[in-house]
Design an enzyme around this catalytic site. Sequence first.
Site, PDB file in Angstrom:
ATOM      1  N   GLY A 249      38.545  43.050  39.839  1.00  0.00           N
ATOM      2  CA  GLY A 249      38.444  43.783  38.495  1.00  0.00           C
ATOM      3  C   GLY A 249      38.028  45.136  38.504  1.00  0.00           C
ATOM      4  N   PRO A 287      39.138  42.008  45.304  1.00  0.00           N
ATOM      5  CA  PRO A 287      39.595  43.120  44.606  1.00  0.00           C
ATOM      6  C   PRO A 287      41.224  43.171  44.731  1.00  0.00           C
ATOM      7  CG  PRO A 287      38.907  43.702  46.728  1.00  0.00           C
ATOM      8  CD  PRO A 287      38.701  42.243  46.577  1.00  0.00           C
ATOM      9  N   ARG A 289      43.552  45.605  42.158  1.00  0.00           N
ATOM     10  CA  ARG A 289      44.245  46.930  41.944  1.00  0.00           C
ATOM     11  C   ARG A 289      43.171  48.023  42.689  1.00  0.00           C
ATOM     12  NH1 ARG A 289      45.556  48.200  36.482  1.00  0.00           N
ATOM     13  NH2 ARG A 289      44.585  46.030  35.943  1.00  0.00           N
ATOM     14  N   ARG A 325      53.587  47.764  33.046  1.00  0.00           N
ATOM     15  CA  ARG A 325      52.283  48.211  32.570  1.00  0.00           C
ATOM     16  C   ARG A 325      52.278  48.957  31.259  1.00  0.00           C
ATOM     17  NH1 ARG A 325      48.815  50.788  34.463  1.00  0.00           N
ATOM     18  NH2 ARG A 325      46.947  49.565  33.636  1.00  0.00           N
ATOM     19  N   CYS A 356      67.606  48.609  27.400  1.00  0.00           N
ATOM     20  CA  CYS A 356      67.783  48.444  25.761  1.00  0.00           C
ATOM     21  C   CYS A 356      66.564  47.779  24.901  1.00  0.00           C
ATOM     22  CB  CYS A 356      69.072  47.566  25.651  1.00  0.00           C
ATOM     23  SG  CYS A 356      70.602  48.331  26.450  1.00  0.00           S
TER      24      CYS A 356
HETATM   25  C1  LIG Z   1      44.104  39.198  39.181  1.00  0.00           C
HETATM   26  C2  LIG Z   1      42.735  38.603  39.582  1.00  0.00           C
HETATM   27  C3  LIG Z   1      42.006  39.347  40.601  1.00  0.00           C
HETATM   28  C4  LIG Z   1      42.241  40.640  40.731  1.00  0.00           C
HETATM   29  O1  LIG Z   1      41.977  41.654  39.647  1.00  0.00           O
HETATM   30  P1  LIG Z   1      42.173  43.411  39.964  1.00  0.00           P
HETATM   31  O2  LIG Z   1      41.673  43.799  38.580  1.00  0.00           O
HETATM   32  O3  LIG Z   1      43.372  43.651  40.266  1.00  0.00           O
HETATM   33  O4  LIG Z   1      40.919  43.667  40.910  1.00  0.00           O
HETATM   34  C5  LIG Z   1      40.894  38.834  41.209  1.00  0.00           C
HETATM   35  N1  LIG Z   1      40.252  37.660  41.160  1.00  0.00           N
HETATM   36  C6  LIG Z   1      41.098  36.736  40.203  1.00  0.00           C
HETATM   37  C7  LIG Z   1      40.824  35.324  39.872  1.00  0.00           C
HETATM   38  C8  LIG Z   1      42.324  37.251  39.494  1.00  0.00           C
HETATM   39  O5  LIG Z   1      42.919  36.573  38.635  1.00  0.00           O
END
Ligand SMILES: *Cc1c(COP(=O)(O)O)cnc(C)c1O
Length: 430
Positions: A249, A287, A289, A325, A356
Amino acid sequence: MTASTMTLPGSPHLAYRGPQLFIEDLAVADLARRFGTPLYVYSKASMLAALSAYQRALKGRDHLVCYAVKANSNLAVLQVFAQAGCGFDIVSSGELHRVLAAGGDAAKVVFSGIGKTRAEMRHALEAGVMCFNVESEAELELLSDVASGLGRTARVSLRVNPDVDAGTHPYISTGLKGNKFGIAHERALATYRRAAALPGLEVAGIDCHIGSQITDTTPYLDALDRVLDLVEAVEAAGVPVHHLDLGGGLGITYTDETPPSAETLVQQLLARIDARGHGHRKVLFEPGRSLVGNAGVLVSEVLYLKPGEQKNFCIVDAAMNDLARPAMYEAFMGIVPCVTRDDVPATHCDVVGPVCESGDWLGRDRDLAVASGDFVAVLSAGAYGMSMASNYNTRGRAAEVLVSGSQAWLIRERENPAELFAAERLIPQG
Ligand SMILES: *Cc1c(COP(=O)(O)O)cnc(C)c1O
């Protein structure tokens, strides 16, 4: 601001040299000519640098970084992380197939997600994944049943919902009471007792993941406190909990966000874990993103400049099917020319694709000095770009290239139209 002094958000591996945008030691415009557009390009050095920030902060501690495959699931990306010692966080059997095909180790895989099917559980058990992150009481019962049927034991973590606000977009916030994710905090103790009693299960840890694109350490520390409270209660009830999985996250810089570095975040979390007397536990992170987001760009050709009464449009050959996104979360993504020029004036425009839908835009209200035939790069597109791409409007998905120094590998071929409907069937005539 001249191009050579222009700072780009995110990756130090993406910068102008004179008028040319470079990714590592290759000019992005050359890659666009060589491989065609739309084209995703990723920097290997950037991915490894992002991973090592986590690994440095976790050094000397029993830990595992599990890359969240859904952020970018290209086999070569998974291969790079597998070779660097990473584990993986998967959310489907399909992702497990990818991890194994890329040379990943099933023993370093955690399986997350609220909707695991019986078949997916069987696949993961047979492959020998490290742990299932279980998200409901019903899933717990089914998993025990499937594992017992195979004569195996499933190691489980309960994903608890700590009910903290990650302060992020509602679609990517997952740790609040109203979300579909995780087991409610007040049900967690009873659910751990049940897990410990079921024959096919072995309690391994606790898990939480509160959202995505989080730019502050506070929600993480709040969630950690709630998780540690639970661990203490669960262990007091006689169920040992070995590892702490603190999810993923961590946000990245798309424009002016200033997320903490992975090192800062991890250091603060470890300090809190130690201060509360849990320093002996293995620590996991998931992680996605923050490992790949700033490592990639989406390169696109300018097709037309279309002046309008209210708005000007810069129509490019990449669209919402390539990069969802902006359309999906109204996300801001930087867009820059691959070669800067001062022979045309900058136009104030919306950058849009050919699909479209009025929602098909990549950037709004930008000032771009470009002409038709030029290439532009959408920045910070390494995460949730290609992995969310679709074939809407029967558009083949983009090609992908991985760059290391002055080497470039095609890591996914561009899809051609015949492939797009190869699995479809006509019905008999008459
Ligand atoms: C999507 C997800 C992540 C990764 O989240 P990021 O924001 O990309 O770091 C980690 N754990 C779970 C359970 C997820 O669903």
